[in-house]
Design a protein around this motif. Structure first.
Motif, short mmCIF file in Angstrom:
data_model
loop_
_atom_site.label_atom_id
_atom_site.label_comp_id
_atom_site.label_asym_id
_atom_site.label_seq_id
_atom_site.Cartn_x
_atom_site.Cartn_y
_atom_site.Cartn_z
N GLU A 87 0.83 -1.21 0.00
CA GLU A 87 0.00 0.00 0.00
C GLU A 87 0.86 1.25 0.00
O GLU A 87 2.03 1.22 0.38
N GLY A 88 0.23 2.35 -0.39
CA GLY A 88 0.87 3.65 -0.27
C GLY A 88 1.75 4.02 -1.45
O GLY A 88 1.76 3.37 -2.50
N GLU A 89 2.50 5.06 -1.25
CA GLU A 89 3.34 5.65 -2.28
C GLU A 89 4.35 4.66 -2.87
O GLU A 89 4.71 4.76 -4.03
N HIS A 90 4.81 3.70 -2.07
CA HIS A 90 5.85 2.76 -2.52
C HIS A 90 5.29 1.38 -2.86
O HIS A 90 6.06 0.42 -2.98
N ALA A 91 3.97 1.28 -3.04
CA ALA A 91 3.35 -0.02 -3.39
C ALA A 91 4.02 -0.58 -4.64
O ALA A 91 4.27 0.13 -5.61
N GLY A 92 4.33 -1.88 -4.59
CA GLY A 92 4.96 -2.54 -5.73
C GLY A 92 6.42 -2.21 -5.90
O GLY A 92 6.99 -2.47 -6.96
N HIS A 93 7.06 -1.67 -4.87
CA HIS A 93 8.45 -1.21 -4.96
C HIS A 93 9.39 -2.29 -5.52
O HIS A 93 10.30 -1.99 -6.28
N TYR A 94 9.18 -3.54 -5.14
CA TYR A 94 10.08 -4.61 -5.55
C TYR A 94 9.59 -5.37 -6.78
O TYR A 94 10.10 -6.44 -7.10
N SER A 95 8.61 -4.83 -7.49
CA SER A 95 8.06 -5.53 -8.65
C SER A 95 8.85 -5.24 -9.92
O SER A 95 8.54 -5.78 -10.98
N ASP A 96 9.89 -4.41 -9.82
CA ASP A 96 10.71 -4.12 -11.00
C ASP A 96 11.67 -5.28 -11.27
O ASP A 96 11.72 -6.26 -10.54
N ALA A 97 12.45 -5.16 -12.33
CA ALA A 97 13.38 -6.23 -12.72
C ALA A 97 14.38 -6.54 -11.62
O ALA A 97 14.67 -7.70 -11.33
N PHE A 98 14.91 -5.49 -10.94
CA PHE A 98 15.87 -5.72 -9.87
C PHE A 98 15.24 -6.55 -8.76
O PHE A 98 15.81 -7.53 -8.30
N GLY A 99 14.05 -6.15 -8.31
CA GLY A 99 13.38 -6.87 -7.23
C GLY A 99 13.06 -8.31 -7.59
O GLY A 99 13.18 -9.21 -6.76
N LYS A 100 12.68 -8.53 -8.83
CA LYS A 100 12.35 -9.89 -9.26
C LYS A 100 13.60 -10.78 -9.32
O LYS A 100 13.53 -11.96 -9.03
N GLN A 101 14.73 -10.20 -9.69
CA GLN A 101 15.96 -10.97 -9.80
C GLN A 101 16.76 -11.04 -8.50
O GLN A 101 17.69 -11.81 -8.39
#
Length: 185
Positions: free
Chosen positions: A47-61
């Protein structure tokens, strides 16, 4: 190098660091490590301003960058129970999760998709090359509503850096020939 049409690729500025603070997180994956008696929990900001922060390529890898562990050893039962209670407080109304019902199966995979409150703190450490670095870690879990209400405190950074002793300053060495001569007295 592989041939690509680089004119069609969007430029990336690199990921931004998540600020320390309280977040409502969503559990994405849980791995049981029975030999060490703990669960490795992968999460993202829900939730909030940083929702999905780790859903980018870096976070997935780099799942290690958004994981925490919860031990279920005999010596940590009380802390694991606190974790279960925070899951229940965060998900009983929305997902029907209760500790009593979960205890019937004790399947850690049932945690996937549940939300939880977490306070993220900075950890200072020394890497394998002897360089001082910093990372983020889950300091404590809360009920999601406590995070939403601001009922939490962010601790000071946890400092686990290795204190390397200062190297002695080189001293001027006398020439070996001085000591090779006979002493005149």
């Amino acid at each position: 190098m592989k041939v690509k049409n680089w004119t069609l690729i969007e430029e990336s500025a690199g990921g931004s660091k998540l600020p320390v603070g309280g977040y409502v997180i969503k559990i994405l994956d849980v791995e049981d490590v029975p030999s060490r008696e703990y669960l490795r929990i992968t999460y993202d900001i829900a939730e909030g301003e940083h929702a999905g922060h780790y859903s980018d390529a870096f976070g997935k890898q780099n799942a290690w960058s958004h994981q925490f562990v919860r031990s279920y050893k005999d010596t940590a039962e009380g802390m694991f129970k606190a974790f279960l209670n925070r899951l229940e407080e965060s998900n009983k109304m929305s997902k029907g999760f209760t500790v009593e019902k979960w205890s019937e199966r004790s399947d850690e995979r049932d945690f996937i998709g549940l939300t939880l409150g977490a306070v993220i703190q900075k950890r200072l450490y020394t890497n394998d090359k002897g360089e001082d670095k910093e990372a983020l870690e889950v300091a404590r879990v809360y009920a999601a509503q406590d995070i939403r209400n601001g009922d939490f405190e962010v601790p000071e950074p946890r400092d686990v850096r290795e204190q390397v002793p200062a190297k002695p300053k080189p001293q001027a060495q006398a020439s070996a020939s001085i000591y090779d001569e006979d002493i005149p007295f």
